[in-house]
Design an enzyme around this catalytic site. Structure first.
Site, PDB file in Angstrom:
ATOM      1  N   SER A 139       0.829  -1.201   0.000  1.00 56.46           N
ATOM      2  CA  SER A 139       0.000   0.000   0.000  1.00 56.46           C
ATOM      3  C   SER A 139       0.869   1.259   0.000  1.00 56.46           C
ATOM      4  O   SER A 139       1.661   1.465  -0.908  1.00 56.46           O
ATOM      5  CB  SER A 139      -0.964  -0.026   1.188  1.00 56.46           C
ATOM      6  OG  SER A 139      -1.920   0.989   1.091  1.00 56.46           O
ATOM      7  N   ASP A 294      -2.054   6.442  -4.049  1.00 54.91           N
ATOM      8  CA  ASP A 294      -0.913   5.734  -3.466  1.00 54.91           C
ATOM      9  C   ASP A 294      -0.464   4.612  -4.400  1.00 54.91           C
ATOM     10  O   ASP A 294      -1.071   4.396  -5.458  1.00 54.91           O
ATOM     11  CB  ASP A 294      -1.267   5.237  -2.059  1.00 54.91           C
ATOM     12  CG  ASP A 294      -2.313   4.141  -2.047  1.00 54.91           C
ATOM     13  OD1 ASP A 294      -3.030   3.988  -3.056  1.00 54.91           O
ATOM     14  OD2 ASP A 294      -2.434   3.431  -1.034  1.00 54.91           O
ATOM     15  N   ASP A 296      -0.728   1.388  -4.777  1.00 55.57           N
ATOM     16  CA  ASP A 296      -1.672   0.401  -5.312  1.00 55.57           C
ATOM     17  C   ASP A 296      -3.030   1.014  -5.625  1.00 55.57           C
ATOM     18  O   ASP A 296      -3.988   0.306  -5.909  1.00 55.57           O
ATOM     19  CB  ASP A 296      -1.815  -0.794  -4.365  1.00 55.57           C
ATOM     20  CG  ASP A 296      -2.446  -0.441  -3.029  1.00 55.57           C
ATOM     21  OD1 ASP A 296      -2.215   0.683  -2.542  1.00 55.57           O
ATOM     22  OD2 ASP A 296      -3.165  -1.279  -2.463  1.00 55.57           O
ATOM     23  N   ASP A 298      -5.508   2.419  -4.074  1.00 51.54           N
ATOM     24  CA  ASP A 298      -6.760   2.248  -3.343  1.00 51.54           C
ATOM     25  C   ASP A 298      -7.090   3.484  -2.510  1.00 51.54           C
ATOM     26  O   ASP A 298      -8.239   3.714  -2.161  1.00 51.54           O
ATOM     27  CB  ASP A 298      -6.760   0.978  -2.484  1.00 51.54           C
ATOM     28  CG  ASP A 298      -5.675   0.943  -1.424  1.00 51.54           C
ATOM     29  OD1 ASP A 298      -4.791   1.830  -1.431  1.00 51.54           O
ATOM     30  OD2 ASP A 298      -5.696   0.017  -0.581  1.00 51.54           O
TER      31      ASP A 298
END
Length: 557
Positions: A139, A294, A296, A298
């Protein structure tokens, strides 16, 4: 086993010369070999490198093998596992190793052919009717980290029960260096490519509320976007441009994947420094808003142009409230079956907006997996999901994904900003109107790290003291203990149940409608404290916040 036993396993393993040389340099570092990384509902996350307590191909094979055995035992081998990965160093390698281990167990695999966002993996699990999913990501953590995040057949992060079952298989693996693999390519592994992106973007059209507005005026909103070297670029840019936003500039220094995240201290849109390059470009093009995702993709961060030509970053609570109000104002025939979901540490403004519109409001424990679970439950009844969010920059508008989705949020934020611009206002001005109607809300997250040897013991002592003496601040009127699953009204002694899974969290409400929640880490000597204060004016809310923070933080002196 002692750490020396784990080290011995590495020393006796058939490693390459390069690995052997690196092992020699770190074999005195006990922490690297002190057991394995913890596996839980968020999967597994840790620093990369040599050692049993690091992310590397051997520890990845271990967790992939346990997942594979869980899938086989539950009849999911034919349905298979979808795998995606972000731009981090070794993410592609770890994804391929996962596919090798699963296919060796005769589990069907759908393997992404390029970096893709976490929400795209959630979508893919549902689209392919896979039994489970994996995304290789840490993340928004610093570049030295990576992770192995597991999803269920609904495209939602796995539940505690599933994590515990996978953990039983992990415990049975005694030698991480002899786990069978099946080399790629093989017939059990199917590549996922552009067709998945196209299918996702078709579903993304459900997020648009005012299509005519975007078609006629989309070019009038100037957007500056940074993917922060992550996986968001392709879907965010296509999502915006294919839905009418033609005036989108991407920050060139941060547009390409870079696992070192070399232009930022941390690739986290929750932190102000991640916006520095985007702000410079936004000023040059007079952008109305800045969007930042960010690694990834999400989480979404948003900054808004102010009257003095600077950019103000919205908090997760502020943006969530703005999106909720926009969605509810755009919908017709709302009923009490329409439902907004957020978490116990999310600010109260969204709940007040939901009440004003007459819709249902559900709160869950911290973590979007709990929101995903509630959506699945709602599908079995009459309730209808309209929006879900959490204070840590996570939002979900349409449930074709079952995790927070920055691609969805980027599109709807842009539509919302355009709508208010055509009305002659900005997101900041709209937020002020919400505050004037519902009260000014100040929110703050404070993290305490106890570095001393007895750090976790100190944290435990504070929680025990608070459970025994909850009124350490005289103004406290109610306590919610999520570990005991009870809510206690301190003014009349009334106790009522909390119908949520147990978690070591305490939430304290004050008579002035402020509150704070304490949430210790289960694995580290860290503790997060969430604060909220309210007031008729911003000044009152800020003073109340400062006083509350001062009182609470004395606990840790």
């Amino acid at each position: 086993m002692t750490w020396q036993n784990y080290l011995k396993d590495w020393q006796e393993a058939d490693l390459s010369d390069d690995w052997k040389a690196e092992l020699k340099q770190v074999e005195t570092e006990q922490e690297r070999f002190d057991g394995y990384l913890t596996f839980g509902t968020g999967g597994m996350r840790g620093k990369m490198g040599i050692g049993s307590k690091r992310m590397n191909i051997f520890t990845i094979r271990r967790v992939a093998r346990a997942l594979g055995e869980y899938v086989v035992a539950n009849g999911g081998a034919e349905s298979g596992v979808a795998i995606a990965y972000d731009s981090r160093n070794n993410s592609s390698l770890f994804a391929r190793e996962t596919a090798k281990v699963l296919s060796a167990l005769s589990v069907r695999v759908y393997l992404s052919d390029a970096i893709r966002p976490t929400p795209a993996l959630s979508f893919c699990v549902r689209e392919k009717a896979a039994f489970a999913g994996v995304v290789i990501t840490a993340s928004h953590n610093p570049s030295i980290y990576n992770g192995f995040k597991v999803y269920d057949k609904n495209g939602c992060q796995i539940t505690l029960g599933a994590a515990e079952e996978i953990s039983t298989y992990l415990e049975r693996i005694t030698n991480i260096f002899t786990i069978p693999i099946r080399e790629l390519p093989n017939l059990l592994v199917t590549s996922l490519g552009k067709e998945m992106d196209d299918a996702y973007l078709k579903a993304l059209q459900k997020v648009v509320f005012r299509r005519d507005l975007l078609a006629d005026y989309g070019s009038e909103l100037t957007i500056c976007y940074t993917p922060l070297h992550g996986a968001g670029k392709e879907l965010v840019m296509r999502g915006l441009t294919e839905n009418g936003f033609s005036n989108v500039a991407i920050v060139p220094e941060q547009s390409e994947p870079d696992g070192n995240f070399s232009t930022v201290v941390s690739p986290n849109p929750e932190e102000a420094n991640s916006f520095e390059l985007a702000k410079k470009q936004a000023k040059n093009i007079h952008a109305d808003i800045i969007l930042a995702t960010d690694p990834d993709a999400d989480r979404l961060g948003v900054a808004v142009l102010t009257k003095n030509g600077e950019y103000q970053i919205l908090t997760g609570n502020q943006l969530g409230a703005l999106l909720l109000d926009y969605i509810l104002a755009a919908k017709v025939n709302l009923t009490s079956e329409d439902t907004m979901i957020n978490t116990i540490v999310t600010g109260d403004l969204g709940g007040k907006i939901a009440t004003e519109y007459g819709i249902n409001h559900i709160q869950t424990l911290t973590g979007f997996k709990f929101i995903g679970e509630k959506i699945a439950e709602m599908e079995q009844g009459e309730a209808r999901f309209v929006f879900g969010y959490e204070e840590s920059y996570g939002y979900l508008i349409a449930p074709f994904v079952r995790d927070k989705d920055a691609v969805q949020a980027a599109l709807l934020v842009s539509e919302m900003a355009l709508y208010y611009k055509k009305e002659g206002t900005t997101l900041l001005q709209k937020l002020t109107r919400l505050y004037e109607k519902y009260g000014y809300h100040e929110e703050l997250l404070h993290t305490i790290t106890l570095e001393s040897a007895n750090g976790k013991e100190k944290m435990t002592q504070v929680m025990e003291m608070l459970r025994k003496q909850p009124m350490f601040i005289p103004e406290i009127s109610r306590v919610e203990d999520f570990e005991a699953s009870e809510r206690v009204n301190l003014t009349n002694g009334k106790v009522s149940p909390i119908n949520l899974p147990k978690e070591n969290v305490l939430k304290f409400y004050l008579k002035n409608n402020s509150w704070f929640a304490i949430r210790p880490s289960g694995t580290e000597p860290k503790c997060k404290i969430y604060f909220q204060s309210t007031g008729e004016t911003k000044e009152i809310a800020e003073k109340t916040m400062n006083d509350l923070k001062k009182d609470v933080l004395t606990l840790w002196d």
